[in-house]
Enzyme design. Structure first.
Site, PDB file in Angstrom:
ATOM      1  N   GLY A  36       0.804  -1.218   0.000  1.00  0.00           N
ATOM      2  CA  GLY A  36       0.000   0.000   0.000  1.00  0.00           C
ATOM      3  C   GLY A  36       0.838   1.270   0.000  1.00  0.00           C
ATOM      4  O   GLY A  36       2.052   1.245   0.232  1.00  0.00           O
TER       5      GLY A  36
ATOM      6  N   TYR B 285       0.635  12.687  13.997  1.00  0.00           N
ATOM      7  CA  TYR B 285       0.839  14.078  14.398  1.00  0.00           C
ATOM      8  C   TYR B 285       1.473  14.186  15.781  1.00  0.00           C
ATOM      9  O   TYR B 285       2.138  15.175  16.094  1.00  0.00           O
ATOM     10  CB  TYR B 285      -0.479  14.861  14.333  1.00  0.00           C
ATOM     11  CG  TYR B 285      -0.520  15.736  13.112  1.00  0.00           C
ATOM     12  CD1 TYR B 285      -0.713  15.176  11.846  1.00  0.00           C
ATOM     13  CD2 TYR B 285      -0.308  17.104  13.185  1.00  0.00           C
ATOM     14  CE1 TYR B 285      -0.705  15.954  10.710  1.00  0.00           C
ATOM     15  CE2 TYR B 285      -0.308  17.893  12.058  1.00  0.00           C
ATOM     16  CZ  TYR B 285      -0.498  17.317  10.821  1.00  0.00           C
ATOM     17  OH  TYR B 285      -0.469  18.086   9.702  1.00  0.00           O
TER      18      TYR B 285
ATOM     19  N   GLU C  21      -4.810  22.235   4.010  1.00  0.00           N
ATOM     20  CA  GLU C  21      -4.084  21.638   2.890  1.00  0.00           C
ATOM     21  C   GLU C  21      -4.468  22.392   1.625  1.00  0.00           C
ATOM     22  O   GLU C  21      -5.631  22.789   1.464  1.00  0.00           O
ATOM     23  CB  GLU C  21      -4.414  20.156   2.755  1.00  0.00           C
ATOM     24  CG  GLU C  21      -3.886  19.310   3.900  1.00  0.00           C
ATOM     25  CD  GLU C  21      -4.271  17.846   3.795  1.00  0.00           C
ATOM     26  OE1 GLU C  21      -3.545  17.001   4.358  1.00  0.00           O
ATOM     27  OE2 GLU C  21      -5.307  17.548   3.164  1.00  0.00           O
TER      28      GLU C  21
ATOM     29  N   HIS D 268      -6.079  14.158  15.205  1.00  0.00           N
ATOM     30  CA  HIS D 268      -4.885  15.014  15.198  1.00  0.00           C
ATOM     31  C   HIS D 268      -5.049  16.253  16.076  1.00  0.00           C
ATOM     32  O   HIS D 268      -4.263  16.492  17.001  1.00  0.00           O
ATOM     33  CB  HIS D 268      -4.563  15.481  13.776  1.00  0.00           C
ATOM     34  CG  HIS D 268      -4.236  14.376  12.823  1.00  0.00           C
ATOM     35  ND1 HIS D 268      -3.723  13.168  13.230  1.00  0.00           N
ATOM     36  CD2 HIS D 268      -4.342  14.302  11.472  1.00  0.00           C
ATOM     37  CE1 HIS D 268      -3.532  12.398  12.174  1.00  0.00           C
ATOM     38  NE2 HIS D 268      -3.898  13.057  11.107  1.00  0.00           N
TER      39      HIS D 268
ATOM     40  N   LYS E 117      -9.890  24.562  13.231  1.00  0.00           N
ATOM     41  CA  LYS E 117     -10.242  24.779  11.832  1.00  0.00           C
ATOM     42  C   LYS E 117      -9.423  23.820  10.986  1.00  0.00           C
ATOM     43  O   LYS E 117      -8.197  23.767  11.114  1.00  0.00           O
ATOM     44  CB  LYS E 117      -9.962  26.234  11.440  1.00  0.00           C
ATOM     45  CG  LYS E 117     -10.357  26.574  10.016  1.00  0.00           C
ATOM     46  CD  LYS E 117     -10.316  28.091   9.760  1.00  0.00           C
ATOM     47  CE  LYS E 117      -8.933  28.672   9.816  1.00  0.00           C
ATOM     48  NZ  LYS E 117      -8.890  30.073   9.329  1.00  0.00           N
TER      49      LYS E 117
ATOM     50  N   LEU F 241       6.902  34.608  18.968  1.00  0.00           N
ATOM     51  CA  LEU F 241       6.089  35.378  19.903  1.00  0.00           C
ATOM     52  C   LEU F 241       5.967  36.804  19.395  1.00  0.00           C
ATOM     53  O   LEU F 241       6.972  37.463  19.122  1.00  0.00           O
ATOM     54  CB  LEU F 241       6.735  35.365  21.296  1.00  0.00           C
ATOM     55  CG  LEU F 241       6.029  36.153  22.393  1.00  0.00           C
ATOM     56  CD1 LEU F 241       4.668  35.544  22.714  1.00  0.00           C
ATOM     57  CD2 LEU F 241       6.903  36.189  23.651  1.00  0.00           C
TER      58      LEU F 241
END
Length: 594
Positions: free
Chosen positions: A117, A282, A319, A343, A436, A487
């Protein structure tokens, strides 16, 4: 001196178990053989990665060997004693049944189930080679590919060789190392539900193990609907008889609470919990693993890590490509199951957890579970879903999600989702945690953005005018690409006037560190081999994660909620901005610091 190994301890000398000091973690052995009278003891020591290992000390004080414990559950005293008595008899006859005294080192056999695979070719074999290149694998190891495809050893090696790169050092011994690695790769064709085929694999593994202390790792790079069949056959026909057996399970771990629980029950028919390594790649990312270091080893951050100083936290995943032919798989799960439930939620738990008692895997995972159990289940009002549509840009037309031939034309599966989550505990009460995630967006990124509260009574407000949000500090942890921690602070622009500017203190990894950052799969495979479970998901952790999302997912499917459409290559649905505004938040990735 002969060596006897059990799955939990390796003991030098042919001996019987005399006593065990549970408090000190010492096992004392006294010989019952007339030919061997030396006493030995097993004691804990601290190696490079594992929190606990064991070594054998002879009566004269010399250390005979290092041993790593394999499972947390120690076998019964009787089984240890029986094994030791068996070795005594064998030693007196100058024959250790199954063990060669000249080959007392352990060996690891790594079987990639589903070797033909994409995941195996693109990630698993290259990660194993990178570990070999860096001398992180044991001296004795064998890699087997197992799949239904008919293939010879040479054909497997040819397939694997096309994906290997010497990214660590492109000039030194690259070709030679590849050749050596490929010689350790073999292939066994077989069905995933065939005990006979796994028994044939077992026979070949034993030939390579050559009587050594044999440990076996199975990586299930196969669809989840055949996990249990493969585990049943591997457990009954190809488990190690004298070492550990571990199984790495790839996500998705079910589609909801019920299917996940059924999968866990099925796996536990044949494996113990500490043999199951649920992988979320992740968690192996460098910047994700650095989260606890950043927080718990820097005094400037830990006091600020609470509702008193943090206004909101954002977890952003995007992505810049669509499903591109993988829509058939993706359509069964959608972006919420594929990215958010695992994730992003795992990163959130690491970010928000309390200080663990230690760096031991169970202590860390205990704290993560507490966070997940403190969270409110998601409501439909706290979520926006979207799906990308066709868009022409620069003379190029990009197809919409349902234009993928593998996707049903009437599919309502979301390719984008934004959500507001809340943790109801003393540290985080009232702080919005915004997620998001989407495909076919304007860029590729994964980052954590921590937006701090406004300075009370800020005397410099007038210098910022109406852009009050620009005067707040923000900590950004960019997980990928181009890893960095920076920062945002307020600073005076040099000159005679009083003009303020938002400046960035930037730790850019590529500029700061010469070493290339290892792939997440390298870290996680090495941890699985060494028995380190910190970055793997425990079953109760998985249950708590699904409990948050399952009611929402069922409501979306039952009500057949229509996603908001957004153009391929855009910033996503407008609804995501309204969701953030409702919680007095602006998405941090809209700025110019990207």
């Amino acid at each position: 001196m002969a060596t006897l190994f059990s799955p939990d301890y390796a003991l030098y000398s042919s001996s019987s178990l005399e006593s065990r000091d549970r408090n000190l973690g010492i096992v004392k052995i006294s010989s019952i053989s007339k030919k061997s009278t030396q006493k030995i003891s097993v004691f804990k020591h601290q190696p490079r990665r594992n929190p606990i290992s064991y070594a054998v000390r002879m009566q004269d004080g010399a250390i005979a060997t290092n041993i790593t414990p394999v499972e947390n559950n120690i076998k019964s005293m009787k089984s240890l004693k029986d094994g030791i008595l068996s070795a005594t008899s064998s030693q007196e006859n100058s024959d250790l049944s199954g063990f060669d005294v000249r080959k007392d080192e352990s060996t690891v056999s790594i079987t990639v189930v589903g070797a033909s695979g994409d995941l195996a070719k693109k990630k698993i074999f290259p990660a194993l080679f990178a570990l070999y290149y860096e001398d992180c694998l044991p001296k004795h190891f064998t890699i087997y590919g197992y799949a239904r495809s008919k293939m010879t050893d040479e054909e497997l090696r040819n397939m694997v060789s096309k994906t290997l790169t010497c990214r660590i050092d492109k000039s030194e011994n690259c070709g030679e190392k590849m050749e050596e690695f490929l010689k350790r790769c073999f292939y066994q064709s077989g069905q995933y539900d065939s005990s006979e085929n796994f028994a044939a694999l077992d026979k070949k593994l034993k030939q390579h193990e050559a009587g050594r202390f044999a440990n076996r790792l199975f990586y299930l790079s196969i669809p989840p609907n055949i996990f249990i069949d493969a585990v049943r056959c591997a457990s009954s026909s190809a488990s190690s008889t004298n070492g550990w057996t571990r199984v790495i399970v790839e996500k998705p771990f079910g589609r909801d609470s019920e299917s996940s629980a059924a999968l866990t029950r099925g796996l536990k028919q044949f494996l113990k919990e500490d043999q199951i390594f649920r992988i979320d790649h992740y968690l192996g990312k460098e910047l994700v693993e650095n989260l606890s270091v950043l927080r718990f080893s820097n005094l400037i951050f830990e006091p600020l890590w609470s509702r008193q100083y943090i206004r909101n936290v954002q977890f952003i995943f995007s992505e810049d490509f669509g499903t591109e032919g993988r829509g058939g798989y993706f359509d069964h799960y959608g972006i919420i199951r594929d990215i958010m439930q695992n994730h992003l939620l795992q990163i959130l738990a690491l970010f928000a957890m309390e200080t663990p008692v230690s760096l031991d895997a169970e202590d860390i995972r205990n704290e993560k579970v507490k966070v997940l159990r403190s969270m409110r289940p998601l409501q439909l009002d706290d979520v926006v879903i979207g799906q990308y549509k066709s868009h022409t840009k620069g003379g190029v037309t990009y197809p919409g999600y349902t234009e993928d031939e593998t996707v049903p034309k009437d599919s309502l599966t979301p390719t984008f989702a934004a959500a507001a989550l809340f943790i109801d505990n003393a540290r985080w009460d009232g702080v919005p945690f915004l997620m998001k995630a989407g495909k076919a967006l304007h860029n590729r990124r994964a980052e954590i953005r921590v937006q701090f509260r406004h300075v009370p009574g800020n005397i410099y407000d007038k210098n910022f005018g109406t852009k009050l949000d620009q005067s707040t500090n923000e900590l950004v942890i960019r997980v990928q690409p181009d890893e960095a921690i920076y920062l945002k602070i307020n600073n005076k622009v040099p000159g005679l006037g009083m003009r303020l500017d938002r400046s960035t203190l930037n730790l850019h990894y590529a500029a700061r560190y010469a070493n290339e950052i290892p792939d997440a799969y390298e870290r996680l495979l090495l941890d699985a081999i060494e028995g380190e479970r910190r970055l793997f998901i425990r079953s109760d952790e998985l249950d708590a994660a699904w409990a948050l999302f399952t009611p929402l997912l069922k409501e979306l499917e039952q009500k057949k909620v229509n996603p908001e459409y957004y153009p391929y290559g855009s910033r996503g649905p407008v609804g995501a901005h309204y969701l953030a505004a409702r919680h007095n938040v602006q998405w941090g990735d809209l700025g110019l610091d990207q």
